[in-house]
Design a protein around this motif. Sequence first.
Motif, PDB file in Angstrom:
ATOM      1  N   GLY A 456      85.726  25.564  18.746  1.00  0.00           N
ATOM      2  CA  GLY A 456      85.878  24.751  17.549  1.00  0.00           C
ATOM      3  C   GLY A 456      85.723  23.262  17.776  1.00  0.00           C
ATOM      4  O   GLY A 456      85.662  22.503  16.817  1.00  0.00           O
ATOM      5  N   SER A 457      85.674  22.839  19.022  1.00  0.00           N
ATOM      6  CA  SER A 457      85.440  21.427  19.286  1.00  0.00           C
ATOM      7  C   SER A 457      83.943  21.167  19.254  1.00  0.00           C
ATOM      8  O   SER A 457      83.136  22.010  19.629  1.00  0.00           O
ATOM      9  N   MET A 458      83.551  20.014  18.789  1.00  0.00           N
ATOM     10  CA  MET A 458      82.165  19.593  18.599  1.00  0.00           C
ATOM     11  C   MET A 458      81.500  20.337  17.444  1.00  0.00           C
ATOM     12  O   MET A 458      80.999  19.744  16.513  1.00  0.00           O
ATOM     13  N   PHE A 459      81.483  21.684  17.503  1.00  0.00           N
ATOM     14  CA  PHE A 459      80.871  22.478  16.442  1.00  0.00           C
ATOM     15  C   PHE A 459      81.434  23.895  16.530  1.00  0.00           C
ATOM     16  O   PHE A 459      81.994  24.299  17.551  1.00  0.00           O
ATOM     17  N   SER A 460      81.295  24.627  15.438  1.00  0.00           N
ATOM     18  CA  SER A 460      81.730  26.029  15.448  1.00  0.00           C
ATOM     19  C   SER A 460      80.528  26.908  15.755  1.00  0.00           C
ATOM     20  O   SER A 460      79.376  26.497  15.623  1.00  0.00           O
ATOM     21  N   LEU A 461      80.803  28.134  16.175  1.00  0.00           N
ATOM     22  CA  LEU A 461      79.718  29.069  16.471  1.00  0.00           C
ATOM     23  C   LEU A 461      79.241  29.812  15.235  1.00  0.00           C
ATOM     24  O   LEU A 461      78.301  30.609  15.312  1.00  0.00           O
ATOM     25  N   GLU A 462      79.864  29.604  14.105  1.00  0.00           N
ATOM     26  CA  GLU A 462      79.483  30.308  12.885  1.00  0.00           C
ATOM     27  C   GLU A 462      78.295  29.636  12.203  1.00  0.00           C
ATOM     28  O   GLU A 462      78.137  28.432  12.255  1.00  0.00           O
TER      29      GLU A 462
END
Length: 462
Positions: A456-462
């Motif tokens: 959840g840091s920088m960007f999510s994988l979703e």
Amino acid sequence: MTRALLTTLRTELGAEAVLTDADVTAAYTRDQMPLAPAGQPLAVVLPRDVAGVQATVRACAAAGVPIVPRGAGSGICGGANALEGCVVLVTTKLADIVEIDPENRLAVVQPGVVNLDLREAVAKHGLFYPPDPSSYDWCTLGGNLATNAGGLCCVKYGVTSDSVLGLEVVLADGSLLRTGRRTVKGVAGYDLTKLFVGSEGTLGVITEATLALRPLPQAPGTLAAAFSSTRDAGAAVSRIVREGLVPSLMEIMDATTIDAVEKHLNTELGAGSGSGALLLCQSDAGGELARRELAAIEQICRDTGAEMTHATDDVAEGNLLMQARRSVHYGIEALGASMTDDVCVPRTRIADLIEGCERISEDVGLRIAVCGHAGDGNMHPTVIYDADAEGEFERARRAFDAILELGLSLGGTVTGEHGVGKFKQDWLERELGPVGLHVHRQLKRALDPGNLFNPGSMFSLE
């Protein structure tokens, strides 16, 4: 499962290295950004060696518990903030300067080494480690590597990645990856070193770095120039760059910042009443070269409207002037609660950014102090608010976002040196675009398929 994980961690690292008391772990749950979310960790671990890091990673991977790597906590983007139920892996106990090689001008260090301690250690060999974040007297190199930190000397010497030759990284399966080399040149394979520098703990845990050093510069000469307007100061910066002058430091402070620092230090900076901006420059070229470089910069400042200029090659006097820049954080802190932004714009747009911050300040009804690294366009607008006053926190957040929007609109980036963390994910997506974000997610999945590291840091994988 969690009890079994704690038992494993205590067995592998020793009970004293595994902290679970909420009153103790609270000190490790967040960095210096008040807005970024933070959860309560299952445990905080402080391994003393690489084997301890590997054991922690393997145990957490087996238990499906996320890991948040952390250095000294000096960051301001929430990148090291704990997730609910995670394990915070603190690298400050890995604090050895493993090697200093004067002949090849390099040092091998562990991530817990404090930036200033390395600078002082290599100075004894006539060498210099350039990256110098404002928190250099307590931030650690692991955090500097994770965020690709910069500092006051970036204009001449670049950011952290420009000084990194190679890394040792613990991957998601606990294996140990070595990247880079000790040679000056080397282009074999992908540049994995630069991939991990600035990855904010989302791809692995850095346990060692091989850093390039430079010859120790000459004692710097210093120049201060006061301007009635930020527009004039911005014109000076643009012309200094255009004419090919490369001072070792070029910093700018707006009127609000000048006032805060003068009150904090109980002194006058010589800018004069009503000055709109103060430009501080240094040259470490040495002797006559430094004097000529500063004289050229001083003339440009006068030509672009400086009301006052003062140059000195006296080191003590120069240090006093630089104390003003390094005291900005403390001066602003005295004004109330604050949140520091981090945007980088083309150097020709610095004045536009500062003037835009003035408009945002008027719009939200809060003070915004702006200072930053004029030499590379990396500015730090700081929104000042009363945390106890109803509605001010929300207005401060609105101002923070408006500054990021302004930075992008000026052709800039939403972070110049502090990272994205858990607070600027949406802004990173806007800057990267869908294709860029897709590539980031592919890299994350390839190196960390279980989303173990700082999810959840920088960007999510979703």
